[in-house]
Design a protein around this motif. Sequence first.
Motif, mmCIF file in Angstrom:
data_model
loop_
_atom_site.group_PDB
_atom_site.id
_atom_site.type_symbol
_atom_site.label_atom_id
_atom_site.label_comp_id
_atom_site.label_asym_id
_atom_site.label_seq_id
_atom_site.Cartn_x
_atom_site.Cartn_y
_atom_site.Cartn_z
ATOM 1 N N ARG A 137 0.662 -1.087 0.079
ATOM 2 C CA ARG A 137 -0.013 -0.043 -0.143
ATOM 3 C C ARG A 137 0.714 1.216 0.086
ATOM 4 N N GLY A 138 1.921 1.184 -0.793
ATOM 5 C CA GLY A 138 2.713 2.469 -0.914
ATOM 6 C C GLY A 138 3.563 2.813 0.275
ATOM 7 N N GLU A 139 3.480 1.955 1.332
ATOM 8 C CA GLU A 139 4.112 2.476 2.583
ATOM 9 C C GLU A 139 5.701 2.081 2.363
ATOM 10 N N LEU A 140 6.379 1.592 1.324
ATOM 11 C CA LEU A 140 7.735 1.366 1.157
ATOM 12 C C LEU A 140 8.320 2.385 0.309
ATOM 13 N N SER A 141 9.592 2.541 0.679
ATOM 14 C CA SER A 141 10.487 3.508 -0.269
ATOM 15 C C SER A 141 10.694 2.763 -1.549
ATOM 16 N N THR A 142 11.314 3.414 -2.625
ATOM 17 C CA THR A 142 11.531 2.656 -3.986
ATOM 18 C C THR A 142 12.668 1.653 -3.679
ATOM 19 N N GLU A 143 13.586 2.101 -2.825
ATOM 20 C CA GLU A 143 14.705 1.253 -2.739
ATOM 21 C C GLU A 143 14.184 0.046 -1.961
ATOM 22 N N GLU A 144 13.342 -0.010 -0.885
ATOM 23 C CA GLU A 144 12.677 -1.002 -0.398
ATOM 24 C C GLU A 144 12.029 -2.100 -1.135
ATOM 25 N N VAL A 145 11.182 -1.369 -1.986
ATOM 26 C CA VAL A 145 10.299 -2.233 -3.117
ATOM 27 C C VAL A 145 11.311 -3.018 -4.178
ATOM 28 N N SER A 146 12.485 -2.215 -4.450
ATOM 29 C CA SER A 146 13.302 -2.940 -5.333
ATOM 30 C C SER A 146 13.992 -4.262 -4.804
ATOM 31 N N LEU A 147 14.457 -3.966 -3.483
ATOM 32 C CA LEU A 147 15.090 -4.737 -2.628
ATOM 33 C C LEU A 147 14.129 -6.146 -2.629
ATOM 34 N N ILE A 148 12.770 -6.174 -2.153
ATOM 35 C CA ILE A 148 11.931 -7.021 -2.087
ATOM 36 C C ILE A 148 11.842 -7.913 -3.607
ATOM 37 N N CYS A 149 11.701 -7.155 -4.571
ATOM 38 C CA CYS A 149 11.546 -7.671 -5.833
ATOM 39 C C CYS A 149 12.836 -8.131 -6.010
ATOM 40 N N GLU A 150 13.951 -8.022 -5.996
ATOM 41 C CA GLU A 150 15.106 -8.662 -6.383
ATOM 42 C C GLU A 150 15.286 -9.901 -5.538
ATOM 43 N N LYS A 151 14.811 -9.926 -4.222
ATOM 44 C CA LYS A 151 14.892 -11.234 -3.368
ATOM 45 C C LYS A 151 13.624 -11.980 -4.013
ATOM 46 N N VAL A 152 12.519 -11.583 -4.217
ATOM 47 C CA VAL A 152 11.532 -12.647 -4.689
ATOM 48 C C VAL A 152 11.885 -13.173 -6.162
ATOM 49 N N LEU A 153 12.462 -12.554 -7.156
ATOM 50 C CA LEU A 153 12.664 -12.926 -8.128
ATOM 51 C C LEU A 153 14.124 -13.778 -8.024
ATOM 52 N N ASP A 154 14.913 -13.365 -7.167
ATOM 53 C CA ASP A 154 16.082 -14.437 -6.822
ATOM 54 C C ASP A 154 15.542 -15.763 -6.408
ATOM 55 N N GLU A 155 14.756 -15.716 -5.468
ATOM 56 C CA GLU A 155 14.356 -17.015 -5.016
ATOM 57 C C GLU A 155 13.113 -17.702 -5.817
ATOM 58 N N ALA A 156 12.254 -16.999 -6.470
ATOM 59 C CA ALA A 156 11.370 -17.656 -7.265
ATOM 60 C C ALA A 156 11.566 -17.926 -8.647
ATOM 61 N N ASP A 157 12.456 -17.294 -9.163
ATOM 62 C CA ASP A 157 12.880 -17.653 -10.654
ATOM 63 C C ASP A 157 13.471 -18.853 -11.097
ATOM 64 N N GLY A 158 12.860 -19.985 -10.891
ATOM 65 C CA GLY A 158 13.250 -21.322 -10.928
ATOM 66 C C GLY A 158 14.014 -21.272 -12.291
ATOM 67 N N ASP A 159 13.822 -21.009 -13.371
ATOM 68 C CA ASP A 159 14.571 -21.287 -14.608
ATOM 69 C C ASP A 159 15.447 -20.064 -14.965
ATOM 70 N N HIS A 160 15.464 -19.106 -14.074
ATOM 71 C CA HIS A 160 16.574 -18.054 -14.203
ATOM 72 C C HIS A 160 16.506 -17.201 -15.640
ATOM 73 N N ASP A 161 15.420 -17.090 -15.999
ATOM 74 C CA ASP A 161 15.224 -16.035 -17.003
ATOM 75 C C ASP A 161 14.709 -14.790 -16.805
ATOM 76 N N GLY A 162 14.795 -14.177 -15.474
ATOM 77 C CA GLY A 162 14.615 -12.957 -15.147
ATOM 78 C C GLY A 162 13.280 -12.439 -14.851
ATOM 79 N N ARG A 163 12.360 -13.581 -14.999
ATOM 80 C CA ARG A 163 10.911 -13.174 -14.834
ATOM 81 C C ARG A 163 10.241 -14.309 -14.255
#
Length: 181
Positions: A137-163
């Motif tokens: 709900r918009g409570e995080l800074s842009t940096e915090e959002v990017s960090l979470i996204c990186e972490k999610v992608l890092d952990e969830a992108d099973g075939d490593h195609d970046g999405r």
Amino acid sequence: MGNKQTVFTHEQLEAYQDCTFFTRKEIMRLFYRYQDLAPQLVPLDYTSCPDVKVPYELIGSMPELKDNPFRQRIAQVFSEDGDGHMTLDNFLDMFSVMSEMAPRDLKAYYAFKIYDFNNDDYICAWDLEQTVTKLTRGELSTEEVSLICEKVLDEADGDHDGRLSLEDFQNMILRAPDFLR
Ligand SMILES: [Ca+2]
Ligand SMILES: [Ca+2]
């Protein structure tokens, strides 16, 4: 039978019961809510399958949706033309998937579609940023959002195609069910 219901034919009601997780009674209740959103627009007789859509502005103001940061995406995903304006069928489908009766896999499938903002069947970094921003709900800074996204992608992108494909996503929500709300 003393059944005065003439909104739908018997066959229509059967079909709605087959296609949703709802009983006849719940379908009728939802129909009347749909009708009540736009009484001038929605006829009380659906036996001839009227070509009617209720505008998104009215759908999005319903108590189930109005506080949901994804309300517009939800309406878009369930609407026939992707514009958020809904036929009765779209409306019943949406409530059916949102109901507690809907299995997790089905909810996950639609959550994926909702988070895939540009409708290309993948959740890319950009989609994920929109999703995380809305989920928090918009409570995080842009940096915090990017960090979470990186972490999610890092952990969830099973075939490593970046999405995230649907499969990546389904594996992810087994571990992080917060993405299914
Ligand atoms: Ca996408
Ligand atoms: Ca992937």
